[in-house]
Scaffold this active site. Structure first.
Site, PDB file in Angstrom:
ATOM      1  N   GLY A  86     -15.945   0.137  20.568  1.00 21.54           N
ATOM      2  CA  GLY A  86     -14.802  -0.199  21.412  1.00 21.54           C
ATOM      3  C   GLY A  86     -13.478  -0.163  20.685  1.00 21.54           C
ATOM      4  O   GLY A  86     -12.444  -0.500  21.256  1.00 21.54           O
ATOM      5  N   GLU A 111     -18.784   3.388  27.660  1.00 22.47           N
ATOM      6  CA  GLU A 111     -19.737   3.783  26.608  1.00 22.47           C
ATOM      7  C   GLU A 111     -21.054   3.019  26.774  1.00 22.47           C
ATOM      8  O   GLU A 111     -22.133   3.582  26.612  1.00 22.47           O
ATOM      9  CB  GLU A 111     -19.147   3.510  25.228  1.00 22.47           C
ATOM     10  CG  GLU A 111     -18.034   4.489  24.871  1.00 22.47           C
ATOM     11  CD  GLU A 111     -17.315   4.166  23.578  1.00 22.47           C
ATOM     12  OE1 GLU A 111     -16.746   5.082  22.992  1.00 22.47           O
ATOM     13  OE2 GLU A 111     -17.291   2.984  23.164  1.00 22.47           O
TER      14      GLU A 111
END
Ligand code: 5RP
Length: 223
Positions: A94, A102
């Site tokens: 992140g 993701e």
């Protein structure tokens, strides 16, 4: 960076013809996408799911066939980067702000491969600030809660404004230094109203490909 290029390109060897591929986000996966596009030009047939607007833009520009997540049942293999990886192949992701998509793409994948440079390998997760994607409406309450818990929060900024994710959320980075038990922390954070998701990716990566600056070959670790 040579290490990122080596790891990113190596992962393309795991992509088979006529499959669905998840494409992560970041400067290491960049090399995966560029190499994949070369193979597509030479006849490889794949459909890809993106994890961010930046990856979608790059992949489309390079002529890769993209498909939205809701149009498919599962993804055969997803290739993504990571900010930290420990010896159990748990990680923090992140850093590029794409953690939510993701994680959703990773969860829809039969196999997840991370491509990293050797600096990302750690004994204990937590030196890299842990990104938490939050609903903007309650970001202040969450920030205060993290502060009172001693989690050293900071709100991610971009050009003097709050950074906004592709899903229109904010990110609060937790400067924890050391995460003793990532499973307990993940559970605690996910229980908080307003937390959309966290950058802790636990039991998700099947394979990690590590590139080194001073070597011409990569190291591959399997779960
Ligand atoms: C984006 C990510 C990236 O995969 C992570 O930040 C690694 O990026 P890079 O390969 O540029 O070091 O999680 O949200």
């Amino acid at each position: 960076m040579k290490s990122k290029k080596l790891a990113g390109e190596k992962a393309v060897e795991y992509i088979q013809n006529n499959t669905l591929v998840g494409l992560g986000t970041g400067s290491t996966v960049y090399y995966t996408i560029v190499k994949l596009a070369e193979r597509v030009k030479s006849g490889l047939n794949v459909k890809c799911v993106s994890t961010s607007s930046s990856t979608t833009k790059l992949a489309k520009e390079l002529g890769i066939n993209m498909v939205p997540l809701h149009e498919i049942e599962y993804i055969d293999v997803t290739i993504d980067g990571a900010d930290e990886v420990d010896c159990k192949l748990n990680g923090i992701k992140g850093g590029g702000g794409a953690l939510l998509y993701e994680k959703l793409v990773a969860k829809a994948s039969k196999k997840v491969i991370w491509v990293v440079d050797s600096n990302k390998k750690v004994e204990t997760l937590g030196k890299f600030p842990l990104p938490i994607e939050v609903v903007p409406f309650s970001y202040k309450q969450l920030y205060d809660k993290f502060y009172s818990l001693g989690y050293n929060p900071s709100i991610r900024m971009l050009n003097e404004s709050y950074y906004v994710t592709d899903a229109q959320h904010y990110i609060i980075d937790l400067h924890l230094d050391k995460i003793e038990n990532p499973y307990v922390l993940e559970k605690e954070l996910k229980m908080m109203s307003g937390v959309v998701d966290t950058g802790l990716f636990l039991d998700m990566a099947d394979t990690v490909i590590i590139g080194y600056e001073d070597e011409d070959k990569v190291k591959i670790i399997e779960r």
